[in-house]
Design a protein around this motif. Structure first.
Motif: not given
Length: 282
Positions: A195-202
């Motif tokens: 989970i990279i940030g509130p609106s991005s993940f891989t």
């Protein structure tokens, strides 16, 4: 869907005619009995409402469940991720899983309005209503012209009347050959890797390959994602170009996150998510 209380009121009034209501309101023991009567009457009326027991919220199920638990799923909207078995007609094909030996294959009728394009080596994600096949009913309801032999071979067997059909590749297939999927709606099942940030993940790539994890930009409101969670992400694949993404979507990035993503994923594939839900058990 958001006016459930209004529908309840309409249903209750529809079950009581004006004359009946007058008798209930003024007959014998007065208002208290009237209220009690309405309390008993309302559940009975709602079960006779033609909309009661109708399609429910979309659920993520397996092909095996559709084949073996058809009666429980009738009239419900489901999402199934499966391999294509064979093309049956211009708007129909079967899906199944070779690993489930002896499991009945499920017929899919394409009522999405889009051409039926069946990939050879990639799964499909099919979303639609589970029914028992009655050709005349489906032709009339969805303005389709189905092959007569469907009635003979599949009559009263489970069918999914599909409102949407999407390619369902693995993350590694997407990152290895993104040009095959750019600007297409795809559905990717995988474990949330980072989970990279509130609106991005891989999404985790296949550990047997050397391909990169797939970046997901989460535009689906109200979706909570956890590390290690197995999910299905449906959305459109596009190259990660910060200026284009910022123009088209409100992701509320801070400058640090933007620079981090741009440094690592510039011009690489990004899946812009329209929906995210837990994966069905295999």
């Amino acid at each position: 869907m958001n006016d459930r209380f209004s529908k309840v009121r309409v249903a209750s009034y529809a079950c009581v005619q004006p004359d009946d209501a007058a008798q209930v309101s003024w007959h014998t023991k007065g208002a208290a009995i009237a209220l009690a009567f309405f309390a008993l009457l309302l559940p009975a009326c709602s079960t006779n409402d033609p909309n009661a027991g109708g399609p429910t919220a979309q659920s993520n199920v397996s092909t095996e469940e559709v084949a073996e638990e058809t009666n429980e799923l009738l009239g419900k909207s489901v999402t199934v991720r499966s391999e294509v078995e064979e093309k049956v007609g211009a708007n129909s094909f079967t899906i199944g899983d070779d690993k489930l030996f002896g499991t009945e294959k499920v017929l899919v009728i394409n009522a999405s309005g889009e051409p039926t394009v069946l990939p050879e080596d990639i799964k499909l994600q099919v979303t639609g209503e589970v029914q028992k096949l009655v050709v005349a009913d489906i032709e009339r309801e969805y303005s389709l012209d189905l092959e007569p032999e469907l009635e003979v071979e599949y009559k009263d067997r489970p069918v999914i009347v599909a409102q949407s059909i999407a390619l369902a590749p693995e993350p590694g297939e997407v990152t290895k050959n993104p040009s095959a999927f750019y600007n297409k709606t795809i559905a990717v099942r995988a474990e949330v890797e980072d989970i990279i940030g509130p609106s991005s993940f891989t999404l985790d790539e296949d550990k047997l390959t050397s391909t990169q994890d797939l970046l997901v930009l989460n535009t689906a409101p109200g979706q909570t994602i956890n590390d290690g969670q197995e999910v299905v992400v449906t959305g459109v694949l596009r190259p990660f170009v910060v200026t284009d993404i910022e123009r088209d979507y409100d992701l509320n990035w801070d400058l640090t996150l933007q620079r981090k993503l741009e440094a690592e994923y510039s011009q690489k594939p990004a899946l812009v998510a329209k929906s995210i839900f837990p994966a069905a058990d295999d």
